[in-house]
Design an enzyme around this catalytic site. Structure first.
Site, PDB file in Angstrom:
ATOM      1  N   GLY A  12     108.510  45.923  35.887  1.00 20.87           N
ATOM      2  CA  GLY A  12     107.758  44.738  35.478  1.00 20.87           C
ATOM      3  C   GLY A  12     106.917  44.220  36.640  1.00 20.87           C
ATOM      4  N   GLY A  47     101.480  32.652  30.229  1.00 17.07           N
ATOM      5  CA  GLY A  47     100.698  32.830  31.440  1.00 17.07           C
ATOM      6  C   GLY A  47     101.469  32.557  32.699  1.00 17.07           C
ATOM      7  N   GLU A 113     101.494  23.607  28.879  1.00 18.33           N
ATOM      8  CA  GLU A 113     102.775  23.984  28.258  1.00 18.33           C
ATOM      9  C   GLU A 113     103.798  22.880  28.492  1.00 18.33           C
ATOM     10  OE1 GLU A 113     104.015  28.022  29.100  1.00 18.33           O
ATOM     11  OE2 GLU A 113     102.042  28.808  28.596  1.00 18.33           O
ATOM     12  N   HIS A 239     114.139  30.156  23.928  1.00 20.86           N
ATOM     13  CA  HIS A 239     112.755  29.739  23.670  1.00 20.86           C
ATOM     14  C   HIS A 239     112.747  29.050  22.310  1.00 20.86           C
ATOM     15  CE1 HIS A 239     108.459  29.661  23.131  1.00 20.86           C
ATOM     16  NE2 HIS A 239     108.303  30.108  24.360  1.00 20.86           N
ATOM     17  N   ARG A 285     111.818  22.957  27.688  1.00 18.24           N
ATOM     18  CA  ARG A 285     112.352  23.881  26.680  1.00 18.24           C
ATOM     19  C   ARG A 285     113.778  23.591  26.251  1.00 18.24           C
ATOM     20  NH1 ARG A 285     110.002  29.586  28.576  1.00 18.24           N
ATOM     21  NH2 ARG A 285     107.907  28.909  28.066  1.00 18.24           N
ATOM     22  N   HIS A 346     115.833  33.795  25.593  1.00 21.75           N
ATOM     23  CA  HIS A 346     114.521  34.149  26.150  1.00 21.75           C
ATOM     24  C   HIS A 346     114.563  34.484  27.636  1.00 21.75           C
ATOM     25  CE1 HIS A 346     110.173  34.044  26.562  1.00 21.75           C
ATOM     26  NE2 HIS A 346     110.242  33.075  27.459  1.00 21.75           N
ATOM     27  N   ARG A 381     114.333  26.647  33.475  1.00 15.38           N
ATOM     28  CA  ARG A 381     113.047  27.054  34.050  1.00 15.38           C
ATOM     29  C   ARG A 381     111.877  26.338  33.374  1.00 15.38           C
ATOM     30  NH1 ARG A 381     109.240  30.688  32.409  1.00 15.38           N
ATOM     31  NH2 ARG A 381     110.568  31.703  30.861  1.00 15.38           N
TER      32      ARG A 381
HETATM   33  C1  SIN Z   1     105.512  31.417  26.262  1.00 21.30           C
HETATM   34  O1  SIN Z   1     104.397  31.902  26.192  1.00 21.30           O
HETATM   35  O2  SIN Z   1     105.888  30.473  25.587  1.00 21.30           O
HETATM   36  C2  SIN Z   1     106.504  32.028  27.214  1.00 21.30           C
HETATM   37  C3  SIN Z   1     106.118  31.799  28.594  1.00 21.30           C
HETATM   38  C4  SIN Z   1     107.332  31.561  29.457  1.00 21.30           C
HETATM   39  O3  SIN Z   1     108.419  32.025  29.119  1.00 21.30           O
HETATM   40  O4  SIN Z   1     107.213  30.859  30.451  1.00 21.30           O
END
Ligand code: SIN
Length: 536
Positions: A12, A47, A113, A239, A285, A346, A381
């Site tokens: 990755g 991103g 976000e 997530h 989250r 996630h 996170r």
């Molecule tokens: C997302 O696009 O929601 C995932 C990105 C992340 O896990 O930070």
């Protein structure tokens, strides 16, 4: 026995970035258990977060990360990552990554976000990970100092103490790994000066996940077995919005959709997030996933919905081509109807405990990306801080290895015993593996999910025990297969997550315990550390 200078396990963003950086002074072998692009990076949509605009401030990104981490981040690490972040993102651009540019000729189109106080997410529409993987892989493939071995799966780490049969007074040295060549079926002995774990996370421990199939916690499991310290594994990030559809597995609907104005609604069409958190749909989250979980339990519905219809088809097709196209393929036109979504496992916030250079507690063993626990994420996170952590730490780890390279290259390379199969035989019935896989994933989903209780943790620990014992027996009785290697890692990961969750008697970030619903800084404002050498 195969010899290399630096053995990287995983392909990755962390592994590829690190490989490129160390290739200027060392020979690199990168092993990856399937194809090179079968990585979590490749699926990342949203991103990479960094302070890239003159309207943003480093201190704001630091504060957002600390708030999201709910009192458990390492402030020094957060500051380092945020300060070095923009430089690393621009380096990606130099390596050929094409981020979406801003409208008025700005360098980046920055997305929003959850948990962020500003637009700071550089993206390539909703295919950011794929674009980064593409560009880095092209560089790695063109680099003569780097050899990529696909279909090579690490089994266990090699330790100096095993080679010399001498005790190491508590501080062992990693000298490479045993690696299953999936094509020949042979376990190869790979001897290396430095070994770097970049195997991603462990989402496959859970029944529902946004992760690719490779996410079986291999790096953490191998490191733990080798005596490295692992930390904070109770903090499993769910997530909030995985596409809910019987025909499609683990498809994420990026948080960026809420960043562009998407609203979570229940089956009656009512927005509900403000009932659970005043930050609403763009809360962190942990809060959003818990809000959805509560709403689903209250209504008995199988999912909730994400409504982004008001943005119109032209915008959605342009900004979210993957999400628009995939949902459409499975019968949901997101410009005409809300998207059915559910939370799914996630991201692993904990991992192999490392210092500020990515170095683990075992000499010459490093861990990067989701495999590591650096102190950046704390108990939860912040969105889009994962690719950021991977590139910042890949750079720092490369600096560390370069600084110590003469000393490492000088270390004696003793020969190690090759893998011995003993009287192991081929496994005749794969159901012995697949049944346990399935059981583990269901148990973890039902007993160690978004909301936990002491009772459920006690029960699941008991139920996991026979699977642990049986898997150990299989490992010695049968010839290795990829499924058996993954089962062994997954059951260990499940056990470590359960143990870590049982030790934390409070609720913090992603760990919500019904019996202790409050955060307790007096007793638990610290990492949960597990160490096999101490636990045995
Ligand atoms: C997302 O696009 O929601 C995932 C990105 C992340 O896990 O930070």
């Amino acid at each position: 026995m195969f010899l290399t200078d630096i053995l990287i396990i995983g392909s990755g963003v962390a592994g590829l970035s690190f490989a490129l950086k160390v290739s200027s002074f060392a020979r690199v072998t990168l092993v990856t258990k399937k194809q090179s692009a079968d990585t979590a990076t490749n699926l990342a949509q949203g991103g990479i977060a960094a302070v890239l605009s003159k309207h943003d401030r480093l201190e704001d990104h630091i504060q957002d990360t600390l708030i999201s981490g709910d009192g458990l981040c390492n402030r020094e690490i957060v500051q380092t990552v945020v300060e070095e972040g923009a430089g690393r993102v621009r380096e990606l651009v130099d390596l050929g990554v094409s981020f979406q540019q801003g409208q008025a000729g700005e360098e980046f189109d920055l997305g929003m976000e959850g948990g962020h106080s500003a637009r700071r997410v550089a993206h390539a529409k909703d295919m950011t990970g794929r674009e980064i993987e593409r560009a880095l892989l092209a560089q790695v493939q063109a680099n003569e100092q780097i050899e990529i071995l696909e279909n090579h799966m690490a089994v266990d780490l090699l330790l100096e103490s095993k080679a010399t049969k001498k005790s190491t007074n508590g501080k062992d040295r990693c000298i490479g790994a045993y690696v299953l060549n999936r094509t020949t079926g042979e376990v190869e002995t790979w001897r290396a000066g430095v070994t770097v774990l970049c195997t991603g996370g462990s989402g496959k421990v859970y029944l529902y996940t946004t992760n690719p199939d490779i996410a079986t916690g291999d790096g953490v499991a191998m490191a733990y077995r080798a005596g490295a310290r692992v930390a904070d594994l109770e903090f499993v990030q769910f997530h909030p919005t995985c596409f809910f559809n019987a025909k499609v597995k683990n498809f994420l609907v990026s948080e960026a959709v809420r960043g562009e104005g998407g609203v979570l609604i229940n089956k009656k069409g009512q927005p509900f997030m403000r009932q659970y958190d005043q930050r609403g749909d763009l809360a962190t989250r942990d809060a959003v996933a818990r809000g959805i979980d509560t709403e689903m339990k209250k209504s008995g519905a199988d999912c909730v919905y994400l409504d982004i219809m008001h943005k119109g088809r032209a915008f959605l097709e342009h900004r979210f081509p993957t999400i628009y196209g995939t949902c459409k393929k499975y019968g949901v036109d997101i410009s005409q109807e809300p998207i059915p979504v559910v939370p799914a496992a996630h991201y692993m916030c904990g991992g192999v405990l490392t210092d500020k250079w990515g170095v683990s507690s075992v000499n010459n063993l490093l861990a990067l990306g989701e495999t590591a626990c650096t102190g950046l994420h704390g108990a939860n996170r912040l969105a889009s801080n994962s690719l950021l952590e991977a590139v910042v730490f890949a750079h720092r780890a490369a600096q560390w290895v370069k600084k110590h390279w003469l000393e490492i290259a000088d270390q004696e390379r003793r020969s190690v015993q090759d893998w011995r199969t003993g009287r192991a035989r081929s496994i005749e019935e794969n159901v012995l593996i697949s049944h346990n896989w399935d059981q583990i994933r269901r148990l973890m989903w039902n007993y160690v999910g978004i909301v936990r209780s002491k009772k459920r943790l006690q029960l699941v620990e008991r139920r996991m025990r026979p699977i642990l014992i049986e898997t150990k027996e299989h490992f010695y009785n049968y010839l290795l297969t990829p499924d058996l290697i993954e089962l062994r890692n997954i059951v260990l990961m499940a056990d470590l997550i359960i143990k870590s969750a049982s030790l934390r008697r409070e609720s913090r970030g992603l760990h919500y315990l019904l019996d202790y619903p409050e955060r307790d800084d007096v007793f638990f404002g610290k990492d949960t550390i597990l160490d096999r050498t101490m636990n045995e």
